[in-house]
Design a protein around this motif. Structure first.
Motif, PDB file in Angstrom:
ATOM      1  N   PHE A 102      -2.553   8.580  11.388  1.00  7.16           N
ATOM      2  CA  PHE A 102      -2.874   7.154  11.391  1.00  7.16           C
ATOM      3  C   PHE A 102      -1.650   6.369  10.917  1.00  7.16           C
ATOM      4  O   PHE A 102      -1.164   6.589   9.805  1.00  7.16           O
ATOM      5  N   ARG A 103      -1.181   5.418  11.731  1.00  5.26           N
ATOM      6  CA  ARG A 103      -0.002   4.625  11.373  1.00  5.26           C
ATOM      7  C   ARG A 103      -0.030   3.316  12.181  1.00  5.26           C
ATOM      8  O   ARG A 103      -0.811   3.154  13.130  1.00  5.26           O
ATOM      9  N   ILE A 133      -2.410   9.666   6.838  1.00  2.00           N
ATOM     10  CA  ILE A 133      -2.636   8.218   6.856  1.00  2.00           C
ATOM     11  C   ILE A 133      -1.456   7.609   6.107  1.00  2.00           C
ATOM     12  O   ILE A 133      -1.279   7.858   4.923  1.00  2.00           O
ATOM     13  N   GLU A 134      -0.652   6.809   6.811  1.00  6.23           N
ATOM     14  CA  GLU A 134       0.570   6.286   6.208  1.00  6.23           C
ATOM     15  C   GLU A 134       0.747   4.805   6.551  1.00  6.23           C
ATOM     16  O   GLU A 134       0.750   4.430   7.726  1.00  6.23           O
ATOM     17  N   LEU A 162      -1.394  11.227   2.380  1.00  2.00           N
ATOM     18  CA  LEU A 162      -1.816   9.829   2.351  1.00  2.00           C
ATOM     19  C   LEU A 162      -0.828   9.061   1.487  1.00  2.00           C
ATOM     20  O   LEU A 162      -0.639   9.390   0.313  1.00  2.00           O
ATOM     21  N   ALA A 163      -0.211   8.034   2.064  1.00  2.00           N
ATOM     22  CA  ALA A 163       0.840   7.327   1.331  1.00  2.00           C
ATOM     23  C   ALA A 163       0.994   5.902   1.832  1.00  2.00           C
ATOM     24  O   ALA A 163       0.753   5.602   3.005  1.00  2.00           O
ATOM     25  N   GLY A 164       1.405   5.022   0.894  1.00  2.13           N
ATOM     26  CA  GLY A 164       1.798   3.665   1.268  1.00  2.13           C
ATOM     27  C   GLY A 164       0.691   2.638   1.309  1.00  2.13           C
ATOM     28  O   GLY A 164       0.855   1.578   1.923  1.00  2.13           O
ATOM     29  N   ASN A 191      -3.992  18.362  -1.213  1.00  3.64           N
ATOM     30  CA  ASN A 191      -3.453  17.202  -0.525  1.00  3.64           C
ATOM     31  C   ASN A 191      -2.192  16.687  -1.213  1.00  3.64           C
ATOM     32  O   ASN A 191      -1.965  16.940  -2.401  1.00  3.64           O
ATOM     33  N   HIS A 192      -1.397  15.946  -0.483  1.00  7.41           N
ATOM     34  CA  HIS A 192      -0.226  15.257  -1.030  1.00  7.41           C
ATOM     35  C   HIS A 192      -0.501  13.759  -0.965  1.00  7.41           C
ATOM     36  O   HIS A 192      -0.574  13.180   0.113  1.00  7.41           O
ATOM     37  N   PHE A 193      -0.707  13.155  -2.131  1.00  7.97           N
ATOM     38  CA  PHE A 193      -0.873  11.708  -2.212  1.00  7.97           C
ATOM     39  C   PHE A 193       0.500  11.112  -2.501  1.00  7.97           C
ATOM     40  O   PHE A 193       1.028  11.224  -3.608  1.00  7.97           O
ATOM     41  N   GLY A 194       1.096  10.489  -1.481  1.00  7.32           N
ATOM     42  CA  GLY A 194       2.444   9.953  -1.598  1.00  7.32           C
ATOM     43  C   GLY A 194       2.475   8.617  -2.309  1.00  7.32           C
ATOM     44  O   GLY A 194       1.446   8.116  -2.790  1.00  7.32           O
TER      45      GLY A 194
END
Length: 248
Positions: A102-103, A133-134, A162-164, A191-194
């Motif tokens: 998703f972007r 999702i970014e 997920l970030a930003g 997960n990696h939460f950015g």
């Protein structure tokens, strides 16, 4: 010796007969996707063609089984881009979504990904994995939404990035409204939460479990083995407003 070989051969034949062949369904646009979802049966695998899918509101409704989930996945993980005014909703059980990115857009509803279609149709035993999702933000910074909202029971978010998120609202929330979402046993794992920039004030959590209205309710959610990188939306990275959760 010969007798033993016969027995082994019979067992191998029996095992091979129990294997379930996957029915691949390739789709290239939202009309084909909607038809595939409508006709999907346990064991089906719906494959989205690589490229940009713009302004798509996906309602993934189906009844898979534990051994034969219905899968919706990218042709190549990370190369199916969900853009524009788009979102994804689950309804049913044993459904899996994998490989979507998703972007360049925002959700037309309160959620980018919701584990329910509406108040009467929630998801159970469903999974989002290997997705991104970014910077998928509302045009107005004070307009609130959530990127992933859990309802139902036994749902899972794993191996995602997920970030930003810049606008108001937690990145991920576990909702306990309704008896169908109490004691949910959801999993938010690996997960990696950015980076999430400072929002100022409340409603900038990365993960929120319940709300002040459900602070005495059992959620039984597991949050484990996640990386939180520069999650500075607000002072609370994880806000636990429910009971019997495991965070490790």
């Amino acid at each position: 010796m010969y007798k033993n070989l016969v027995v082994i051969s019979f067992l191998l034949f029996f095992i091979s007969c129990k294997e379930v062949s996957t029915n691949l369904i390739n789709v290239a646009n939202i009309q084909e996707l909607n038809t595939a979802i409508k006709d999907a049966k346990p064991g089906d695998e719906i494959v989205l063609a690589n490229g940009i899918w713009k302004d798509v509101e996906i309602e993934f409704i189906g009844e898979g089984t534990k051994d034969q989930p219905i899968i919706l996945r990218a042709e190549t993980a990370g190369e199916v881009f969900i853009e524009g005014v788009s979102n994804l909703k689950f309804g049913g059980k044993f459904l899996v979504v994998s490989g979507l990115y998703f972007r360049n857009g925002y959700t037309p509803s309160k959620n980018v990904i919701a584990f329910r279609i509406d108040e009467n149709q929630v998801a159970n035993n469903c999974r989002v994995t290997n997705c991104v999702i970014e910077d998928f933000n509302q045009l107005q910074r004070d307009k609130d939404d959530l990127w992933v909202q859990f309802y139902g029971r036994y749902n899972q978010l794993d191996h995602c990035y997920l970030a930003g998120k810049t606008n108001r609202g937690p990145t991920v929330r576990v909702d306990l409204k309704g008896n169908e979402s109490i004691k949910n046993y959801h999993k938010i794992i690996n997960n990696h939460f950015g980076p999430r920039p400072r929002k100022g004030g409340a409603s900038g959590e990365t993960i929120q479990l319940g709300s002040s209205f459900t602070s005495m309710s059992p959620s039984n959610t597991t949050i484990a083995n996640n990386l939180f990188e520069a999650c500075n939306g607000e002072v609370e990275i994880i806000s636990s407003k429910t009971n019997f959760n495991e965070i490790k």
